[in-house]
Design an enzyme around this catalytic site. Structure first.
Site, PDB file in Angstrom:
ATOM      1  N   ALA A   1       0.847  -1.187   0.000  1.00 46.79           N
ATOM      2  CA  ALA A   1       0.000   0.000   0.000  1.00 46.79           C
ATOM      3  C   ALA A   1       0.887   1.243   0.000  1.00 46.79           C
ATOM      4  CB  ALA A   1      -0.912   0.008   1.223  1.00 46.79           C
TER       5      ALA A   1
ATOM      6  N   GLU B   1      -2.681  -9.007  -0.714  1.00 46.26           N
ATOM      7  CA  GLU B   1      -4.123  -9.073  -0.461  1.00 46.26           C
ATOM      8  C   GLU B   1      -4.915  -8.950  -1.759  1.00 46.26           C
ATOM      9  OE1 GLU B   1      -5.119  -7.358   3.822  1.00 46.26           O
ATOM     10  OE2 GLU B   1      -3.758  -6.003   2.742  1.00 46.26           O
TER      11      GLU B   1
END
Length: 254
Positions: free
Chosen positions: A66, A114
């Site tokens: 991220a 993810e």
């Protein structure tokens, strides 16, 4: 539609979605998550697209995590909302009525792993490395990783990855059941297309039903618990030290 951070093209009935932030190792920021959501809606409505192949630009990274800069100065409530925003994308991938394959062409870390976990299948190049290093930031995965990883590799292996934050190789990922196949990088897209083309010869209705049936084994309460726990990490001393250390390129002092 026009996108800034991703590209979308239809090739042989496959929607090839590429996260196109190579200079940032395809880091997953909020804008990119939003564009991926829009692209999935576009693909869903496109009858020429029978499946989705998701990959990253370049040869170094699928998605190397991220965008940590976005985590700064967020309250616990704001962090939970950020987590929910990411969950919406991963849930859309996991429940997509057309088959989705992640072609992992390098680092798949944190939110990047993810994202791959949200896909129905995963194929990795031999140079790929995967991990959930959030504990080194005073965090936990916030986009479904605690749940989907355990479902794939089992509780023990999932906890080993989550609690150490260590990366694993493509071969380890194959042995653990995290990925379906490992191939040389120059064969990665072709292998994903080969599998998708085989699926396209089957009943579309049956494919959608199989995806729906397998997803019925997931417990939504686990995902809600992750969202809450992710948000609770924000504002804690370990989170502040972990994120500042990351941004300052030093080891955290927990």
């Amino acid at each position: 539609m026009s996108y800034q951070n991703i590209t979308l093209q239809i090739v042989d009935r496959t929607a090839i979605l590429t996260i196109n932030r190579e200079a940032k190792l395809n880091a997953l920021n909020k804008e990119t998550i939003g564009e991926l959501k829009d692209a999935l809606a576009e693909i869903s409505a496109n009858e020429e697209a029978w499946g989705v192949l998701l990959t990253g630009a370049g040869e170094k990274a699928f998605v190397a995590g991220a965008d940590i800069q976005e985590f700064m100065d967020k309250s616990k409530a704001e962090a939970s909302e950020l987590s929910r925003f990411g969950h919406e994308l991963m849930d859309s991938l996991a429940s997509f009525q057309k088959p989705t394959i992640a072609a992992i062409n390098g680092f798949a870390l944190g939110g990047g792993l993810e994202l791959a976990l949200g896909c129905h299948l995963r194929i990795a190049s031999t140079n790929a490395k995967m991990g959930l290093p959030e504990v080194s930031l005073g965090l936990i995965p916030g986009y479904g990783g605690t749940q989907r990883l355990a479902q794939l590799v089992g509780r023990g292996k999932a906890l080993e990855m989550l609690l150490t934050g260590d990366m694993i190789t493509a071969q380890d990922a194959l042995q653990w059941g995290l990925v379906n196949h490992v191939v040389e990088q120059d064969a990665l897209i072709a292998k994903a297309q080969e599998i998708l083309q085989k699926m396209y010869s089957r009943s579309k209705t049956a494919l959608a039903a199989a995806i729906q049936a397998v997803n019925a084994t997931n417990d939504p309460r686990g995902f809600e618990a992750e969202i809450k726990a992710f948000g609770q990490c924000f504002g804690e001393p370990d989170f502040l030290e972990g994120v500042n250390a990351f941004l300052e390129k030093r080891k955290p002092n927990f």
